[in-house]
Design a protein around this motif. Structure first.
Motif, PDB file in Angstrom:
ATOM      1  N   LEU A 157     -17.570 -17.589 -27.495  1.00 34.76           N
ATOM      2  CA  LEU A 157     -18.021 -16.761 -26.383  1.00 34.76           C
ATOM      3  C   LEU A 157     -16.889 -16.368 -25.435  1.00 34.76           C
ATOM      4  CD1 LEU A 157     -21.503 -18.237 -25.393  1.00 34.76           C
ATOM      5  CD2 LEU A 157     -21.011 -15.981 -26.363  1.00 34.76           C
ATOM      6  N   GLN A 158     -15.743 -17.003 -25.584  1.00 29.46           N
ATOM      7  CA  GLN A 158     -14.588 -16.637 -24.776  1.00 29.46           C
ATOM      8  C   GLN A 158     -13.835 -15.447 -25.364  1.00 29.46           C
ATOM      9  OE1 GLN A 158     -12.177 -20.153 -24.226  1.00 29.46           O
ATOM     10  NE2 GLN A 158     -13.837 -21.288 -23.252  1.00 29.46           N
ATOM     11  N   GLU A 176     -25.682 -29.823 -24.458  1.00 32.59           N
ATOM     12  CA  GLU A 176     -24.684 -28.771 -24.644  1.00 32.59           C
ATOM     13  C   GLU A 176     -25.338 -27.440 -25.029  1.00 32.59           C
ATOM     14  OE1 GLU A 176     -21.485 -29.977 -27.162  1.00 32.59           O
ATOM     15  OE2 GLU A 176     -21.071 -31.780 -25.993  1.00 32.59           O
ATOM     16  N   THR A 232     -24.244 -19.865 -20.356  1.00 37.35           N
ATOM     17  CA  THR A 232     -22.903 -19.298 -20.446  1.00 37.35           C
ATOM     18  C   THR A 232     -22.973 -17.775 -20.461  1.00 37.35           C
ATOM     19  OG1 THR A 232     -22.192 -21.206 -21.757  1.00 37.35           O
ATOM     20  CG2 THR A 232     -20.783 -19.255 -21.822  1.00 37.35           C
ATOM     21  N   PRO A 233     -22.110 -17.083 -19.717  1.00 37.00           N
ATOM     22  CA  PRO A 233     -22.088 -15.616 -19.766  1.00 37.00           C
ATOM     23  C   PRO A 233     -21.919 -15.111 -21.191  1.00 37.00           C
ATOM     24  CG  PRO A 233     -20.730 -16.415 -17.969  1.00 37.00           C
ATOM     25  CD  PRO A 233     -21.133 -17.633 -18.757  1.00 37.00           C
ATOM     26  N   LYS A 234     -22.674 -14.093 -21.536  1.00 36.51           N
ATOM     27  CA  LYS A 234     -22.695 -13.616 -22.919  1.00 36.51           C
ATOM     28  C   LYS A 234     -22.374 -12.126 -23.006  1.00 36.51           C
ATOM     29  CE  LYS A 234     -26.304 -17.039 -23.689  1.00 36.51           C
ATOM     30  NZ  LYS A 234     -26.408 -17.356 -22.238  1.00 36.51           N
ATOM     31  N   SER A 283     -26.540 -25.949 -21.847  1.00 41.15           N
ATOM     32  CA  SER A 283     -25.405 -25.384 -21.128  1.00 41.15           C
ATOM     33  C   SER A 283     -24.979 -24.061 -21.742  1.00 41.15           C
ATOM     34  CB  SER A 283     -24.235 -26.373 -21.149  1.00 41.15           C
ATOM     35  OG  SER A 283     -23.102 -25.835 -20.502  1.00 41.15           O
ATOM     36  N   LEU A 284     -25.062 -23.983 -23.074  1.00 43.90           N
ATOM     37  CA  LEU A 284     -24.691 -22.760 -23.777  1.00 43.90           C
ATOM     38  C   LEU A 284     -25.584 -21.595 -23.353  1.00 43.90           C
ATOM     39  CD1 LEU A 284     -22.793 -21.633 -26.027  1.00 43.90           C
ATOM     40  CD2 LEU A 284     -24.641 -22.106 -27.647  1.00 43.90           C
ATOM     41  N   LYS A 285     -26.864 -21.888 -23.124  1.00 43.06           N
ATOM     42  CA  LYS A 285     -27.799 -20.844 -22.715  1.00 43.06           C
ATOM     43  C   LYS A 285     -27.387 -20.204 -21.380  1.00 43.06           C
ATOM     44  CE  LYS A 285     -31.917 -22.815 -24.950  1.00 43.06           C
ATOM     45  NZ  LYS A 285     -33.257 -23.424 -24.714  1.00 43.06           N
ATOM     46  N   GLU A 345     -18.645 -22.342 -27.817  1.00 41.89           N
ATOM     47  CA  GLU A 345     -18.101 -22.049 -26.495  1.00 41.89           C
ATOM     48  C   GLU A 345     -16.803 -21.243 -26.613  1.00 41.89           C
ATOM     49  OE1 GLU A 345     -20.842 -25.455 -26.185  1.00 41.89           O
ATOM     50  OE2 GLU A 345     -19.142 -25.055 -27.498  1.00 41.89           O
ATOM     51  N   GLU A 346     -15.975 -21.608 -27.593  1.00 40.39           N
ATOM     52  CA  GLU A 346     -14.730 -20.870 -27.833  1.00 40.39           C
ATOM     53  C   GLU A 346     -15.037 -19.452 -28.292  1.00 40.39           C
ATOM     54  OE1 GLU A 346     -11.599 -24.296 -29.320  1.00 40.39           O
ATOM     55  OE2 GLU A 346     -13.142 -23.623 -30.710  1.00 40.39           O
TER      56      GLU A 346
END
Length: 250
Positions: free
Chosen positions: A61-62, A151, A158-160, A154-156, A58-59
Motif C-alpha cells: 500500500l506504500q 493487523e 490504512t489510506p488506500k 489496522s490494514l482496514k 502494508e508495504e
C-alpha cells in the motif's frame, strides 16, 4: 518466520523476447511456469517484479500503479538494452492491463491479455483481494490469530489511494484499446468473476488488430497460469506467439 519475496527473472532463449507481467497482489511465481515453457520453445523471457509486491500488504500500500508501471517500462527497456528488438508482451490480471497499455504505447510484435479487468468501473473487489492476500501472508509469517486479527483491522484503516489509482490507469488503458494494432490474444477463465468475463469480449472487439483471437477456459478461474488448465494456457500462448510474423517491422 521471514518470507523471502519472489524476484524478477530473466530466462534466456532465442532472439524473440517476451515481457511477462504478473497481477495485483501477485508475483512472478504466478507466471514462472509459463515463462519456463516459453523458454523451452525458444523465447527469451523477462518478468519484472513490481515494487511493493511479494512482501507485506502494508508495504504494498506504500506503492502504487505508477511505480508498478515504471517497473513494466523498465522491463521493456531491459530487453531492449540486452539487444532484443523483437518483443511481445504477455500479462495476467492487472499485468494484462499493463500488457494492453504496452501495446498502446510501445512497438511490440504481439499482445496477450489474460483475465484483464478492463471493464472495472470502481475499486470494488480490489481491497478484498488485498485483504485475502494479507490473511495468507500473515499466516505464513507464523503470527498468532490475535495478531493477525489486529493487523487486519489496522490494514482496514490504512489510506488506500493506490486502489483509486489502479482504477484510473485501467480506465485510461480502456479508452485507448483502439491504438493496439499488433496481433492480440485475449484469454479468459470461464469461472472468473463477472467483471473479467465482461472485459474479455470487450477487449477483443475494441483492439484494432487485424489478427486477433479470444480463448475461453471452461474449468479455470482468475489466475489461469496456475489453475487446472495451466498446461493448455502455456501451449496456447506459445502457439499464438509461434504464429506471429516476427519479420514484420514494428
Amino acid at each position: 518466520m521471514k518470507i523471502v519475496a519472489p524476484k524478477s527473472f530473466t530466462l534466456e532463449g532465442g532472439s524473440k523476447a517476451v515481457l511477462l507481467l504478473h497481477g495485483f497482489t501477485g508475483s512472478t511465481k504466478d507466471v514462472k511456469r509459463l515463462g519456463k515453457h516459453l523458454q523451452d520453445r525458444g523465447y527469451t523471457v523477462h518478468a519484472p517484479m513490481y515494487k511493493g509486491h511479494g512482501g507485506s500488504p502494508e508495504e504494498l500500500l506504500q506503492t502504487g500503479p505508477e511505480d508498478w508501471w515504471n517497473d513494466v517500462v523498465a522491463g521493456y527497456n531491459h530487453l531492449k538494452d540486452q539487444g532484443y528488438e523483437d518483443i511481445a508482451v504477455v500479462g495476467i490480471s492487472l499485468g494484462a492491463v499493463f500488457s494492453l497499455r504496452v501495446g498502446e504505447e510501445f512497438p511490440v510484435k504481439g499482445v496477450v491479455s489474460m483475465c484483464a479487468p478492463i471493464k472495472r468501473e470502481n475499486t470494488d473487489g480490489l481491497f478484498d483481494r488485498l485483504y485475502d492476500y494479507a490473511k495468507i501472508y500473515k499466516s505464513f509469517e507464523g503470527k498468532t490469530r490475535e495478531q493477525i486479527i489486529a493487523e487486519l483491522e489496522s490494514l482496514k484503516a490504512t489510506p488506500k489511494g493506490s486502489l483509486n489509482d489502479i482504477q484510473k490507469i485501467t480506465e485510461e488503458t480502456c479508452e485507448d484499446l483502439h491504438e493496439i494494432t499488433a496481433p492480440t490474444l485475449v484469454m479468459q477463465g470461464a469461472l472468473d468473476a463477472p467483471i473479467y468475463q465482461e472485459s474479455a469480449p470487450f477487449i477483443y472487439e475494441q483492439v484494432d488488430a487485424e489478427e486477433k483471437d479470444i480463448i475461453w477456459y471452461k474449468e479455470s478461474g482468475h489466475i489461469i497460469t496456475t489453475g487446472k488448465e495451466r498446461d493448455k494456457v502455456c501451449e496456447d500462448v506459445t502457439d499464438f506467439l509461434d504464429q506471429i510474423d516476427w519479420s514484420i517491422a514494428n
